[in-house]
Enzyme design. Sequence first.
Site, PDB file in Angstrom:
ATOM      1  N   GLY A 138       0.819  -1.215   0.000  1.00 57.33           N
ATOM      2  CA  GLY A 138       0.000   0.000   0.000  1.00 57.33           C
ATOM      3  C   GLY A 138       0.847   1.257   0.000  1.00 57.33           C
ATOM      4  O   GLY A 138       0.476   2.288   0.580  1.00 57.33           O
ATOM      5  N   GLY A 163      -0.584   4.738  -0.950  1.00 52.12           N
ATOM      6  CA  GLY A 163      -1.715   5.270  -0.199  1.00 52.12           C
ATOM      7  C   GLY A 163      -1.357   6.505   0.619  1.00 52.12           C
ATOM      8  O   GLY A 163      -0.233   7.019   0.531  1.00 52.12           O
ATOM      9  N   ASP A 206       2.628  -1.723  -4.514  1.00 52.38           N
ATOM     10  CA  ASP A 206       1.214  -1.356  -4.563  1.00 52.38           C
ATOM     11  C   ASP A 206       0.621  -1.974  -5.825  1.00 52.38           C
ATOM     12  O   ASP A 206       1.348  -2.589  -6.602  1.00 52.38           O
ATOM     13  CB  ASP A 206       1.033   0.181  -4.544  1.00 52.38           C
ATOM     14  CG  ASP A 206      -0.291   0.580  -3.899  1.00 52.38           C
ATOM     15  OD1 ASP A 206      -1.330   0.022  -4.294  1.00 52.38           O
ATOM     16  OD2 ASP A 206      -0.292   1.437  -2.993  1.00 52.38           O
ATOM     17  N   ARG A 251      -0.455  -0.475  -8.488  1.00 51.03           N
ATOM     18  CA  ARG A 251       0.006   0.182  -9.714  1.00 51.03           C
ATOM     19  C   ARG A 251       1.287   0.955  -9.476  1.00 51.03           C
ATOM     20  O   ARG A 251       1.487   1.525  -8.403  1.00 51.03           O
ATOM     21  CB  ARG A 251      -1.064   1.165 -10.220  1.00 51.03           C
ATOM     22  CG  ARG A 251      -2.161   0.509 -11.041  1.00 51.03           C
ATOM     23  CD  ARG A 251      -3.297   1.470 -11.309  1.00 51.03           C
ATOM     24  NE  ARG A 251      -4.060   1.735 -10.069  1.00 51.03           N
ATOM     25  CZ  ARG A 251      -5.012   0.931  -9.597  1.00 51.03           C
ATOM     26  NH1 ARG A 251      -5.352  -0.160 -10.244  1.00 51.03           N
ATOM     27  NH2 ARG A 251      -5.653   1.210  -8.483  1.00 51.03           N
ATOM     28  N   TYR A 281     -14.571  -2.688   8.105  1.00 46.13           N
ATOM     29  CA  TYR A 281     -13.188  -2.245   8.290  1.00 46.13           C
ATOM     30  C   TYR A 281     -12.772  -2.405   9.764  1.00 46.13           C
ATOM     31  O   TYR A 281     -11.714  -2.973  10.064  1.00 46.13           O
ATOM     32  CB  TYR A 281     -13.102  -0.777   7.862  1.00 46.13           C
ATOM     33  CG  TYR A 281     -11.799  -0.074   8.152  1.00 46.13           C
ATOM     34  CD1 TYR A 281     -10.639  -0.401   7.473  1.00 46.13           C
ATOM     35  CD2 TYR A 281     -11.743   0.951   9.098  1.00 46.13           C
ATOM     36  CE1 TYR A 281      -9.448   0.268   7.728  1.00 46.13           C
ATOM     37  CE2 TYR A 281     -10.569   1.634   9.356  1.00 46.13           C
ATOM     38  CZ  TYR A 281      -9.419   1.288   8.674  1.00 46.13           C
ATOM     39  OH  TYR A 281      -8.249   1.955   8.935  1.00 46.13           O
TER      40      TYR A 281
END
Length: 317
Positions: A10, A13, A36, A38, A141
């Site tokens: 991540g 992010g 990540d 991309r 979450y």
Amino acid sequence: MNQEKILITGANGQIGTVLTEALQERYGVDNVIATDLRQPEHQQGIFEVLNVLDGEKMDHLVQKYNVTQIYHLAAILSASGEKDPRGTWKINMDGLFNVLDTAKNRNVSKIFFPSSIAVFGKDTPREFTPQNTVMLPTTVYGISKVAGELWGQYYFEKYGLDVRSIRYPGIIGYQSLPGGGTTDYAVDIYHKAVKGEHFSCFLKEGTTLPMIYMPDAIRATIELMEAPAEKITVRTSYNLAGMSFAPEEIAEAIQRNILSFQVSYDPDPLRQSIAESWSASIDDNQAKQDWGWQPEYDLETMTRDMIMNLEKKYAVV
Ligand code: SER
């Protein structure tokens, strides 16, 4: 000390963007592997495409780079998570299991797993929420973070894996944007203010939430990870506090610097109900005692720094 090799999931992010740079500065650009879904547009240092659900590729990367530590930041946040509960559960839990199992099977000795104030729920004491308290979250979450904390502790106790964790409050920074969270308004509000735009807030006045400025959040993370193992008495996740405020208080802090700034309130029912189920303030004495945590920024100092940095950012584009 052996050279640490750190893999971050991540990395594109909100936290990952800033933490990757901080770790590169501290451990050397060649010792940090950012991953990540991309490839980012601007990337300094080593980057590998990695979907955290792909355990084989994760294992391959850990071997390829002789990874010794993983910061596992990839997850779906609170508001986005409600749109696809099962998909969110899969990404948040299977992603974590891939990290824990890869670490256990290979030469990875330390894991960072971010938890959140989302572990708390309506039955949790809202003010000065204790380290050990009722945790009955209402979002997928939050459920995944409570479960993740317990699995981290399980891998520590059963397999001796050094898993460390912080329950982050909402994080505010100028370098990156959050995506799909309930505390995101507190970042967006600064961007609108600096651009001279009106801000429509998706939370009601009076909705107080715990927040922290990015430099404090990053410093806390690195301080926790570098603390001697015997200082770490909490193997689920540490409460961490920076500041607490409601939307009208951050608006007023901005207005003291940008006089013409205007805010209106148009609450979004989903995010309002999530916010109301979380704490308003956090007791982080355990983190203070165990590894010397101390926040530096309050609402006023954060606001001045955010505005100064965003003014620079918008002036150059
Ligand atoms: N900032 C996160 C969210 O709002 C909480 O961890 O979802």
